[in-house]
Design a protein around this motif. Structure first.
Motif, PDB file in Angstrom:
ATOM      1  N   LEU A 159     -11.855  15.069  25.483  1.00 47.21           N
ATOM      2  CA  LEU A 159     -12.733  14.166  24.741  1.00 47.21           C
ATOM      3  C   LEU A 159     -13.629  14.934  23.774  1.00 47.21           C
ATOM      4  O   LEU A 159     -13.931  14.454  22.673  1.00 47.21           O
ATOM      5  N   SER A 160     -14.038  16.128  24.184  1.00 47.78           N
ATOM      6  CA  SER A 160     -14.912  16.915  23.306  1.00 47.78           C
ATOM      7  C   SER A 160     -14.180  17.327  22.033  1.00 47.78           C
ATOM      8  O   SER A 160     -14.778  17.361  20.946  1.00 47.78           O
ATOM      9  N   ILE A 161     -12.894  17.646  22.136  1.00 48.37           N
ATOM     10  CA  ILE A 161     -12.108  17.988  20.935  1.00 48.37           C
ATOM     11  C   ILE A 161     -12.040  16.782  20.013  1.00 48.37           C
ATOM     12  O   ILE A 161     -12.249  16.897  18.792  1.00 48.37           O
ATOM     13  N   ARG A 162     -11.763  15.653  20.566  1.00 48.26           N
ATOM     14  CA  ARG A 162     -11.678  14.418  19.775  1.00 48.26           C
ATOM     15  C   ARG A 162     -12.992  14.143  19.049  1.00 48.26           C
ATOM     16  O   ARG A 162     -13.021  13.880  17.838  1.00 48.26           O
ATOM     17  N   GLN A 163     -14.088  14.230  19.771  1.00 46.95           N
ATOM     18  CA  GLN A 163     -15.394  13.945  19.173  1.00 46.95           C
ATOM     19  C   GLN A 163     -15.774  14.991  18.129  1.00 46.95           C
ATOM     20  O   GLN A 163     -16.377  14.655  17.097  1.00 46.95           O
ATOM     21  N   ALA A 164     -15.411  16.236  18.367  1.00 43.38           N
ATOM     22  CA  ALA A 164     -15.723  17.294  17.407  1.00 43.38           C
ATOM     23  C   ALA A 164     -14.980  17.065  16.092  1.00 43.38           C
ATOM     24  O   ALA A 164     -15.551  17.235  15.003  1.00 43.38           O
ATOM     25  N   VAL A 165     -13.707  16.684  16.158  1.00 49.91           N
ATOM     26  CA  VAL A 165     -12.926  16.426  14.942  1.00 49.91           C
ATOM     27  C   VAL A 165     -13.504  15.241  14.180  1.00 49.91           C
ATOM     28  O   VAL A 165     -13.639  15.295  12.947  1.00 49.91           O
ATOM     29  N   ILE A 166     -13.875  14.183  14.890  1.00 45.40           N
ATOM     30  CA  ILE A 166     -14.459  13.015  14.225  1.00 45.40           C
ATOM     31  C   ILE A 166     -15.780  13.390  13.564  1.00 45.40           C
ATOM     32  O   ILE A 166     -16.032  13.060  12.395  1.00 45.40           O
ATOM     33  N   ALA A 167     -16.643  14.088  14.297  1.00 49.26           N
ATOM     34  CA  ALA A 167     -17.956  14.442  13.756  1.00 49.26           C
ATOM     35  C   ALA A 167     -17.831  15.360  12.548  1.00 49.26           C
ATOM     36  O   ALA A 167     -18.529  15.189  11.544  1.00 49.26           O
ATOM     37  N   ALA A 168     -16.935  16.343  12.626  1.00 48.70           N
ATOM     38  CA  ALA A 168     -16.793  17.302  11.539  1.00 48.70           C
ATOM     39  C   ALA A 168     -16.171  16.682  10.298  1.00 48.70           C
ATOM     40  O   ALA A 168     -16.481  17.084   9.174  1.00 48.70           O
ATOM     41  N   SER A 169     -15.310  15.682  10.479  1.00 47.62           N
ATOM     42  CA  SER A 169     -14.493  15.159   9.387  1.00 47.62           C
ATOM     43  C   SER A 169     -15.046  13.917   8.713  1.00 47.62           C
ATOM     44  O   SER A 169     -14.664  13.623   7.574  1.00 47.62           O
ATOM     45  N   THR A 170     -15.899  13.160   9.376  1.00 45.61           N
ATOM     46  CA  THR A 170     -16.306  11.867   8.849  1.00 45.61           C
ATOM     47  C   THR A 170     -17.775  11.868   8.445  1.00 45.61           C
ATOM     48  O   THR A 170     -18.538  12.757   8.814  1.00 45.61           O
ATOM     49  N   GLY A 171     -18.164  10.806   7.692  1.00 45.61           N
ATOM     50  CA  GLY A 171     -19.518  10.760   7.170  1.00 45.61           C
ATOM     51  C   GLY A 171     -19.739  11.961   6.272  1.00 45.61           C
ATOM     52  O   GLY A 171     -18.864  12.348   5.497  1.00 45.61           O
ATOM     53  N   ARG A 172     -20.918  12.550   6.334  1.00 50.54           N
ATOM     54  CA  ARG A 172     -21.120  13.827   5.655  1.00 50.54           C
ATOM     55  C   ARG A 172     -20.530  14.917   6.536  1.00 50.54           C
ATOM     56  O   ARG A 172     -21.023  15.161   7.640  1.00 50.54           O
TER      57      ARG A 172
END
Length: 601
Positions: A159-172
């Motif tokens: 889950l941490s990998i998934r959340q890290a990719v979303i956080a790094a890639s989306t929004g700013r």
């Protein structure tokens, strides 16, 4: 201790839960990487990283070990800038992650997707003074990241990998930091892994698009100010389509927005800011409406907020915290640059009568043509003479003339980069993969290597300073080992150029800005398997670039350049020192300039 714990724990539980096969946390992490669209892992072996490296190497994940952690991080940075998302990740041991801290902050500041993971000691050792105790490391890294998590349970790892990719890639976009306690890798988990599809980027409402169109209709001299956000969104084509549909001139920010349009495009008025084109700054200051897309109005873009802005500004940004941050825009719009540009182009296509009449469109293009002509003439005067030592603008002219269209040019931090992104002539739309807000010395070569891996068909050139080259020269061995072709052109003026100019103007004696002349950088490159040559005669620059292009592998050109070349600012009546303040504020206040209001006109 760590090796013993791994031997005891790995493979002790083959049970399933809810139909999910049990596997080690390390296997689950790499499975999640594959499922989340991570294509490449850059890293450096150490401590407890072995089980993760094993899973990476045996599951088909592309991977590469750099010579240092910071180089690996910058490679991932460059790779992800080309891809426009967190398409790669980094893996280090806890001792090494702090070496990558500069890249973490740069990614957060410059809006670059970056995932930095590292393995810390088993948490059972936290209170026992274990070898390479890293309990404080996470607290040091967390403020530098957009997203940060410390993992102590194997079930949480995917889950941490998934959340890290979303956080790094989306929004700013920004950096994500993951701290895996050693037990996370060796304990077993049945946690399921799902394929990740990133959410659709946000669009503006129809009503908001209509407000922007109405603002353009009312304006007599609108411009589009395009920044790094358009590059991050991979929206260069959409920018061109909107500008052409609306017949609105485009100015770009001096680093992040460079390369969005060809310099010769009939609507590209040039680079705005301290290191821009005088004509572009004039057009921007004479405009009565700015449509700004993906820019933060930074010090370099605005000449330290000396540039006069119009009363009407539409500010479009993916990050709501940027809207109104420095001044109050007429209209603030949260949206992805590419998506909003598509919406605007569609809206313009439906208008009857057209948004811009033929006479107005012709007049605007004439103004743009004049700005381009003035810049070409000025650049021609700067670059005409080769000089001895060699004039840097002459080098950049030769690069512009000889390098193939679409060449990705990466400037390492320093004075040479300011000249590069001002004077290199982009002949077609080209990705900009560096950010100037916090890029440290010695990032350029590794960023260029990451870009080449992400887009192997492109010619990639690192335009380096000699000071920065001392930081990352050892990565030439990585290029040779991995057969990655990057052309390295060194602006070797034997000094820390930007520092030298500023210190001299202040009357400061600073021997630290001088670099040695007796180091053979070409011999250093050849010792690592990279061919090259030294150039001290301007007539040899062109042939050297041709030989570099023809070379099978990476190639270094050590150009001995003039330390006295001035980086002249593009603002009139501004003292050309770090903060570009107006003369009446006094030289002594340049490092802490008084600002009257958020953006004084």
């Amino acid at each position: 201790m760590a090796d013993f714990l791994e031997a005891e724990r790995v493979g002790t539980d083959d049970t399933t839960k809810g139909g999910n096969k049990s596997r080690s946390g390390a296997a689950a992490i790499v499975e999640a990487m594959h499922a989340s669209g991570i294509e490449y892992v850059f890293g450096y072996s150490g401590g407890g990283t072995g089980s993760l490296i094993h899973e990476i190497a045996t599951t088909g994940m592309k991977n590469m070990n750099a010579r240092t952690e910071i180089a690996g991080a910058w490679m991932s940075y460059g790779f992800n800038r080309i891809k426009g998302r967190a398409a790669s990740a980094c893996l280090f041991h806890c001792v090494g992650i702090l070496h990558a801290s500069a890249a973490a902050l740069a990614a957060k500041t410059d809006s670059t997707p970056l995932i930095l993971s590292y393995v810390s000691l088993d948490s059972a050792l936290d209170l026992r003074e274990g070898l390479q105790d890293s309990t404080e490391v996470f607290h040091a890294m967390k403020p530098l990241a957009k997203y940060a998590r410390k993992l102590v349970v194997a079930d949480d790892a995917p889950l941490s990998i998934r959340q890290a990719v979303i956080a790094a890639s989306t929004g700013r976009p920004g950096s994500a930091v993951l701290d895996f306690a050693f037990q996370v890798l060796v304990d077993n988990t049945t946690c399921a892994v799902e394929p990740l599809t990133l959410p659709e980027p946000p669009a503006a409402s129809a009503a908001t698009i209509d407000k922007i169109i109405q603002a353009i209709r009312k304006a007599k001299r609108p411009i589009i100010l395009a920044g790094a956000g358009v590059q991050h969104a991979l929206g260069a084509e959409q920018l061109r389509e909107f500008a052409e549909a609306a017949n609105i001139p485009v100015v770009s920010t001096s680093w992040g927005g460079r390369g969005l349009l060809a310099d010769s495009h009939p609507l590209y008025a040039g680079v705005m800011g301290s290191f821009g084109w005088v004509g572009a700054n004039t057009i921007a200051q004479e405009a009565d409406l700015w449509i700004t897309i993906g820019t933060s109005f930074s010090q370099m873009t605005t000449g330290a907020w000396n540039l006069a802005k119009p009363a009407e500004i539409v500010q479009i940004d993916i990050d709501p915290n940027q809207l109104g941050k420095i001044f109050q825009p007429s209209l603030g719009v949260v949206g992805d640059a590419k998506v909003v540009l598509e919406q605007l182009t569609d809206a313009v296509a439906q208008l009857n009568p057209p948004l811009t009449d033929e006479a107005t469109a012709t007049a605007r293009r004439k103004d743009v043509a004049q700005s381009q002509q003035e810049w070409r003439e000025y650049l021609g005067r700067l670059s005409a003479e080769g000089g001895n030592p060699i004039n840097q603008y002459h080098v950049l002219k030769k690069m512009s003339d000889i390098l193939p269209k679409g060449t990705i040019v990466v400037g390492d931090s320093g004075g040479q980069a300011y000249m590069l992104y001002r004077a290199f002539q982009y002949s077609e739309s080209t990705p900009m993969i560096v950010g100037g807000r916090y890029q440290s010395l010695g990032a350029g070569l590794s960023i260029a290597a990451g870009a080449k891996l992400a887009d192997p068909e492109k010619t990639v050139v690192c335009y380096h300073g000699d000071g920065g080259f001392y930081y990352d020269a050892m990565e030439l061995s990585t290029l040779a080992e991995r057969k990655i072709k990057v052309i390295v052109i060194i602006d070797n003026n034997h000094c820390l150029y930007a520092n030298r100019q500023g210190m001299t103007l202040w009357g400061i004696q600073n021997p630290w800005v001088d670099m040695p002349k007796d180091v053979d950088l070409v011999a250093l490159a050849k010792a690592q398997g990279v061919d090259g040559e030294k150039v001290t005669d301007a007539a040899d620059i062109g042939p050297a670039i041709e030989r570099a292009l023809a070379a099978e592998g990476s190639y270094i050109i050590d150009v001995w350049t003039d330390p006295e070349t001035r980086i002249k600012r593009a603002f009139r009546d501004v003292i050309p020192i770090l903060t570009d303040r107006k003369p009446e504020q006094g030289v002594e206040r340049h490092m802490s300039p008084p600002l009257e209001g958020s953006w004084p006109n």
